[in-house]
Motif scaffolding. Sequence first.
Motif, PDB file in Angstrom:
ATOM      1  N   ARG A  41       0.760  -1.169   0.068  1.00  0.00           N
ATOM      2  CA  ARG A  41      -0.097  -0.007  -0.093  1.00  0.00           C
ATOM      3  C   ARG A  41       0.955   1.149  -0.030  1.00  0.00           C
ATOM      4  NH1 ARG A  41      -2.571  -3.013   3.635  1.00  0.00           N
ATOM      5  NH2 ARG A  41      -1.883  -2.201   5.532  1.00  0.00           N
ATOM      6  N   ARG A  42       1.773   1.319   1.054  1.00  0.00           N
ATOM      7  CA  ARG A  42       2.777   2.410   0.779  1.00  0.00           C
ATOM      8  C   ARG A  42       3.527   2.409  -0.570  1.00  0.00           C
ATOM      9  NH1 ARG A  42      -0.499   3.098   3.885  1.00  0.00           N
ATOM     10  NH2 ARG A  42      -0.222   3.623   6.144  1.00  0.00           N
ATOM     11  N   ALA A  43       4.089   1.616  -1.104  1.00  0.00           N
ATOM     12  CA  ALA A  43       4.821   1.662  -2.263  1.00  0.00           C
ATOM     13  C   ALA A  43       3.934   2.373  -3.430  1.00  0.00           C
ATOM     14  CB  ALA A  43       5.185   0.373  -2.685  1.00  0.00           C
ATOM     15  N   GLU A  44       2.542   1.637  -3.391  1.00  0.00           N
ATOM     16  CA  GLU A  44       1.528   2.239  -4.466  1.00  0.00           C
ATOM     17  C   GLU A  44       1.277   3.849  -4.082  1.00  0.00           C
ATOM     18  OE1 GLU A  44      -1.102   2.523  -7.434  1.00  0.00           O
ATOM     19  OE2 GLU A  44       0.586   0.860  -6.962  1.00  0.00           O
ATOM     20  N   GLN A  45       1.135   4.174  -2.944  1.00  0.00           N
ATOM     21  CA  GLN A  45       1.185   5.655  -2.683  1.00  0.00           C
ATOM     22  C   GLN A  45       2.269   6.537  -2.884  1.00  0.00           C
ATOM     23  OE1 GLN A  45       0.368   5.329   1.590  1.00  0.00           O
ATOM     24  NE2 GLN A  45      -1.925   4.903   1.216  1.00  0.00           N
ATOM     25  N   GLN A  46       3.413   5.973  -2.860  1.00  0.00           N
ATOM     26  CA  GLN A  46       4.735   6.595  -3.023  1.00  0.00           C
ATOM     27  C   GLN A  46       4.909   6.581  -4.751  1.00  0.00           C
ATOM     28  OE1 GLN A  46       6.904   8.181  -1.279  1.00  0.00           O
ATOM     29  NE2 GLN A  46       8.076   8.653  -2.939  1.00  0.00           N
ATOM     30  N   ARG A  47       4.435   5.638  -5.292  1.00  0.00           N
ATOM     31  CA  ARG A  47       4.172   5.807  -6.723  1.00  0.00           C
ATOM     32  C   ARG A  47       3.465   6.719  -7.419  1.00  0.00           C
ATOM     33  NH1 ARG A  47       1.266   4.302 -10.755  1.00  0.00           N
ATOM     34  NH2 ARG A  47      -0.230   3.082  -9.815  1.00  0.00           N
ATOM     35  N   ARG A  48       2.315   6.844  -7.037  1.00  0.00           N
ATOM     36  CA  ARG A  48       1.297   7.852  -7.061  1.00  0.00           C
ATOM     37  C   ARG A  48       1.782   9.201  -6.977  1.00  0.00           C
ATOM     38  NH1 ARG A  48      -4.164   5.004  -5.261  1.00  0.00           N
ATOM     39  NH2 ARG A  48      -4.370   3.325  -6.706  1.00  0.00           N
ATOM     40  N   ARG A  49       2.605   9.436  -5.792  1.00  0.00           N
ATOM     41  CA  ARG A  49       3.158  10.885  -5.531  1.00  0.00           C
ATOM     42  C   ARG A  49       4.319  11.103  -6.519  1.00  0.00           C
ATOM     43  NH1 ARG A  49       2.325   9.308  -0.080  1.00  0.00           N
ATOM     44  NH2 ARG A  49       4.535   8.363   0.237  1.00  0.00           N
ATOM     45  N   GLU A  50       4.810  10.243  -6.883  1.00  0.00           N
ATOM     46  CA  GLU A  50       5.855  10.476  -7.873  1.00  0.00           C
ATOM     47  C   GLU A  50       5.273  10.860  -9.080  1.00  0.00           C
ATOM     48  OE1 GLU A  50       8.439   6.977  -7.515  1.00  0.00           O
ATOM     49  OE2 GLU A  50       9.389   7.555  -5.862  1.00  0.00           O
ATOM     50  N   GLU A  51       4.279  10.210  -9.598  1.00  0.00           N
ATOM     51  CA  GLU A  51       3.742  10.162 -10.857  1.00  0.00           C
ATOM     52  C   GLU A  51       2.888  11.733 -10.811  1.00  0.00           C
ATOM     53  OE1 GLU A  51       0.833   7.274 -11.631  1.00  0.00           O
ATOM     54  OE2 GLU A  51       2.339   5.716 -12.082  1.00  0.00           O
ATOM     55  N   ALA A  52       2.444  11.974  -9.746  1.00  0.00           N
ATOM     56  CA  ALA A  52       1.730  13.333  -9.573  1.00  0.00           C
ATOM     57  C   ALA A  52       2.994  14.574  -9.645  1.00  0.00           C
ATOM     58  CB  ALA A  52       1.125  13.563  -8.359  1.00  0.00           C
ATOM     59  N   GLY A  53       4.067  14.173  -9.312  1.00  0.00           N
ATOM     60  CA  GLY A  53       5.195  15.248  -8.964  1.00  0.00           C
ATOM     61  C   GLY A  53       5.757  15.514 -10.471  1.00  0.00           C
ATOM     62  N   MET A  54       5.756  14.308 -11.247  1.00  0.00           N
ATOM     63  CA  MET A  54       6.151  14.393 -12.598  1.00  0.00           C
ATOM     64  C   MET A  54       5.170  15.081 -13.526  1.00  0.00           C
ATOM     65  SD  MET A  54       7.789  10.598 -13.062  1.00  0.00           S
ATOM     66  CE  MET A  54       7.360  10.330 -14.572  1.00  0.00           C
ATOM     67  N   MET A  55       3.882  15.069 -13.253  1.00  0.00           N
ATOM     68  CA  MET A  55       2.993  15.603 -13.982  1.00  0.00           C
ATOM     69  C   MET A  55       2.903  17.229 -13.596  1.00  0.00           C
ATOM     70  SD  MET A  55      -0.476  13.284 -13.370  1.00  0.00           S
ATOM     71  CE  MET A  55      -1.454  14.297 -13.970  1.00  0.00           C
ATOM     72  N   VAL A  56       3.141  17.491 -12.651  1.00  0.00           N
ATOM     73  CA  VAL A  56       3.328  19.106 -12.085  1.00  0.00           C
ATOM     74  C   VAL A  56       4.714  19.622 -12.862  1.00  0.00           C
ATOM     75  CG1 VAL A  56       3.787  20.428 -10.260  1.00  0.00           C
ATOM     76  CG2 VAL A  56       2.386  18.809  -9.931  1.00  0.00           C
ATOM     77  N   VAL A  57       5.645  18.756 -12.782  1.00  0.00           N
ATOM     78  CA  VAL A  57       7.047  19.309 -13.734  1.00  0.00           C
ATOM     79  C   VAL A  57       6.718  19.425 -14.979  1.00  0.00           C
ATOM     80  CG1 VAL A  57       9.225  18.550 -14.082  1.00  0.00           C
ATOM     81  CG2 VAL A  57       8.663  18.580 -11.987  1.00  0.00           C
ATOM     82  N   HIS A  58       5.799  18.403 -15.664  1.00  0.00           N
ATOM     83  CA  HIS A  58       5.693  18.530 -17.112  1.00  0.00           C
ATOM     84  C   HIS A  58       4.686  19.791 -17.407  1.00  0.00           C
ATOM     85  CE1 HIS A  58       5.010  17.106 -21.033  1.00  0.00           C
ATOM     86  NE2 HIS A  58       3.504  16.881 -20.902  1.00  0.00           N
ATOM     87  N   ILE A  59       3.861  19.818 -16.600  1.00  0.00           N
ATOM     88  CA  ILE A  59       2.831  20.981 -16.886  1.00  0.00           C
ATOM     89  C   ILE A  59       3.567  22.300 -16.681  1.00  0.00           C
ATOM     90  CG2 ILE A  59       0.707  22.328 -15.829  1.00  0.00           C
ATOM     91  CD1 ILE A  59      -0.444  19.432 -15.290  1.00  0.00           C
ATOM     92  N   THR A  60       4.405  22.584 -15.723  1.00  0.00           N
ATOM     93  CA  THR A  60       5.206  23.674 -15.462  1.00  0.00           C
ATOM     94  C   THR A  60       6.376  23.917 -16.685  1.00  0.00           C
ATOM     95  OG1 THR A  60       5.117  23.185 -13.254  1.00  0.00           O
ATOM     96  CG2 THR A  60       6.901  24.757 -13.707  1.00  0.00           C
TER      97      THR A  60
END
Length: 108
Positions: free
Chosen positions: A80-99
Amino acid sequence: MSSLNELTPARYAEVQPILDSAIRYAQSTRARFVDPDELVEEAHKALLRVCAKYDPARGASFNTLLRISVDRALLGLARRRAEQQRRREEAGMMVVHITDEIAACTPA
């Protein structure tokens, strides 16, 4: 005499090495994203579940059932924690891409 389902101080002292071993293993292999206190808490929850449900008539020893239950509980928590971490990393990558896209569209 207490039953195997009761978590007495003597029973806890007997199973503490099982809990410690499972926690150390989880920390070293699967649980990079899990707080050590969470691992301890999850192991203790598994212990209480085993105490409540253990039936010696079913054939398994208490310690065997405890080892399996604690391992499954810690594995589930780590997943569960690894999945949460993966989602956080994906969300961070999306923010960088949009920026980056916004910066590319903005006149200098």
